[in-house]
Design a protein around this motif. Structure first.
Motif, PDB file in Angstrom:
ATOM      1  N   ALA A   1      -4.624   7.607  -3.658  1.00 27.30           N
ATOM      2  CA  ALA A   1      -3.384   6.901  -4.009  1.00 27.30           C
ATOM      3  C   ALA A   1      -2.940   7.244  -5.426  1.00 27.30           C
ATOM      4  O   ALA A   1      -1.744   7.331  -5.713  1.00 27.30           O
ATOM      5  N   LYS A   2      -3.928   7.472  -6.307  1.00 30.25           N
ATOM      6  CA  LYS A   2      -3.624   7.820  -7.695  1.00 30.25           C
ATOM      7  C   LYS A   2      -3.514   9.333  -7.903  1.00 30.25           C
ATOM      8  O   LYS A   2      -3.284   9.787  -9.023  1.00 30.25           O
TER       9      LYS A   2
ATOM     10  N   GLN B   1      -9.514   1.876   7.673  1.00 29.69           N
ATOM     11  CA  GLN B   1      -8.933   1.305   6.457  1.00 29.69           C
ATOM     12  C   GLN B   1      -7.460   1.681   6.310  1.00 29.69           C
ATOM     13  O   GLN B   1      -6.644   0.872   5.850  1.00 29.69           O
TER      14      GLN B   1
ATOM     15  N   ALA C   1      -8.518   4.913  -3.015  1.00 30.25           N
ATOM     16  CA  ALA C   1      -7.980   4.544  -4.329  1.00 30.25           C
ATOM     17  C   ALA C   1      -7.695   5.798  -5.152  1.00 30.25           C
ATOM     18  O   ALA C   1      -6.651   5.901  -5.817  1.00 30.25           O
ATOM     19  N   GLY C   2      -8.601   6.773  -5.101  1.00 28.39           N
ATOM     20  CA  GLY C   2      -8.387   8.020  -5.830  1.00 28.39           C
ATOM     21  C   GLY C   2      -7.236   8.830  -5.269  1.00 28.39           C
ATOM     22  O   GLY C   2      -6.446   9.419  -6.010  1.00 28.39           O
TER      23      GLY C   2
ATOM     24  N   GLN D   1      -3.919  -0.747   6.430  1.00 22.08           N
ATOM     25  CA  GLN D   1      -2.868  -0.704   5.420  1.00 22.08           C
ATOM     26  C   GLN D   1      -1.522  -0.261   5.995  1.00 22.08           C
ATOM     27  O   GLN D   1      -0.587   0.014   5.250  1.00 22.08           O
TER      28      GLN D   1
ATOM     29  N   SER E   1       0.827  -1.199   0.000  1.00 18.41           N
ATOM     30  CA  SER E   1       0.000   0.000   0.000  1.00 18.41           C
ATOM     31  C   SER E   1       0.866   1.256   0.000  1.00 18.41           C
ATOM     32  O   SER E   1       1.892   1.327   0.687  1.00 18.41           O
TER      33      SER E   1
ATOM     34  N   GLN F   1     -13.190   3.224   0.321  1.00 22.72           N
ATOM     35  CA  GLN F   1     -12.331   2.516  -0.631  1.00 22.72           C
ATOM     36  C   GLN F   1     -12.110   3.348  -1.891  1.00 22.72           C
ATOM     37  O   GLN F   1     -10.992   3.437  -2.410  1.00 22.72           O
ATOM     38  N   ILE F   2     -13.174   3.975  -2.379  1.00 26.31           N
ATOM     39  CA  ILE F   2     -13.078   4.819  -3.577  1.00 26.31           C
ATOM     40  C   ILE F   2     -12.198   6.043  -3.287  1.00 26.31           C
ATOM     41  O   ILE F   2     -11.353   6.432  -4.105  1.00 26.31           O
TER      42      ILE F   2
END
Length: 277
Positions: free
Chosen positions: A234-235, A25, A231-232, A29, A2, A227-228
């Protein structure tokens, strides 16, 4: 592995809802956590749920308190190191139309939802520039659209969107390496709408009916929403839209910037939309 493992992650509004889920969450990680909220009891519950396996700093913090926010970044850095990720999640909502809502109520919403984000972002930017980190600011579906009874909330979330998108532009132009994300959740299954203070209800409508309407329209589970968001983040996505309702509203507003409200009224069948934090 992660991107959040061993990274210092700052989360406001962590006593419940999406803030608590972000903490859980991220802890799973392997993140290092600095969590805060005005709700001390809920904050301690979050700490207990995180467990003893993660480094964690817990602070009772009001994001509308200028002096407290000014001192907070240095405290985090001294305890944990410079911040890598800042999640400005703290927020609140009230219910009432413009005519019947006291000015003080509107000022409170703006002070928490908008100025809280600005204060935290400004305070932590030097650390984020140092770590080439990411700030993720929570706007809303109501950062895209207007909705009756939510003028103060919409104004605050439109402001968060404008501030965050401008900051993203400036950070990119200055080649700081800082990521800037703006999150627009739709109806997420949290208690923020139930906890809303009512300044004025339309004639013939009760608070229990408002709560029931929100429950019907809160279609995204909080764990899925987070989660969304993660993920966003992280990107380093500049815009993170959470939920099909937010995606539909965003599309309609762009397609029909004036008449979208009539379409959304049919979509919601007259039910009151709610906030998500």
């Amino acid at each position: 592995m992660s991107v959040f493992k061993d990274k210092v992650c700052v989360i406001t509004g962590a006593a419940s809802g999406m803030g608590r889920e972000l903490a859980l969450q991220l802890a799973a990680q392997g993140a290092v956590l600095a969590i805060s909220d005005v709700n001390e009891t809920g904050l301690e519950e979050t700490k207990s749920m995180v467990g003893a396996g993660n480094r964690i700093l817990v602070d009772v913090l009001d994001v509308s308190d200028k002096a407290a926010i000014a001192a907070y970044p240095a405290k985090v850095e001294a305890a944990l190191g410079p911040a890598d990720f800042v999640f400005n999640n703290a927020g609140m909502t009230r219910v009432g139309d413009v005519v019947n809502t006291p000015l003080e109520s509107m000022e409170q919403i703006i002070d928490v939802n908008f100025w809280g984000v600005v204060r935290m972002t400004k305070g932590f930017l030097p650390q984020l520039i140092q770590t080439k980190g990411v700030v993720t600011n929570i706007s809303s579906l109501f950062g895209f659209i207007a909705y009756h009874g939510q003028a103060h909330y919409c104004a605050s979330k439109f402001a968060v969107r404008g501030f965050t998108e401008t900051l993203a532009l400036e950070m990119e132009e200055a080649e700081t390496g800082v990521g800037v994300c703006c999150v627009h959740p739709g109806g997420v299954q949290t208690n923020v709408a139930r906890n809303a203070v009512v300044d004025h209800m339309p004639d013939g409508t009760s608070k229990s009916e408002l709560d029931a309407d929100f429950d019907d329209l809160a279609i995204t589970p909080v764990d899925k929403a987070v989660q969304i968001i993660l993920a966003g983040t992280a990107k380093r996505k500049k815009r993170i839209v959470v939920g099909s309702d937010a995606k539909i509203a965003s599309f309609l507003q762009r397609l029909m910037p004036v008449s979208y409200q009539k379409i959304l009224a049919k979509y919601t069948k007259g039910k009151a939309l709610g906030a998500s934090n």
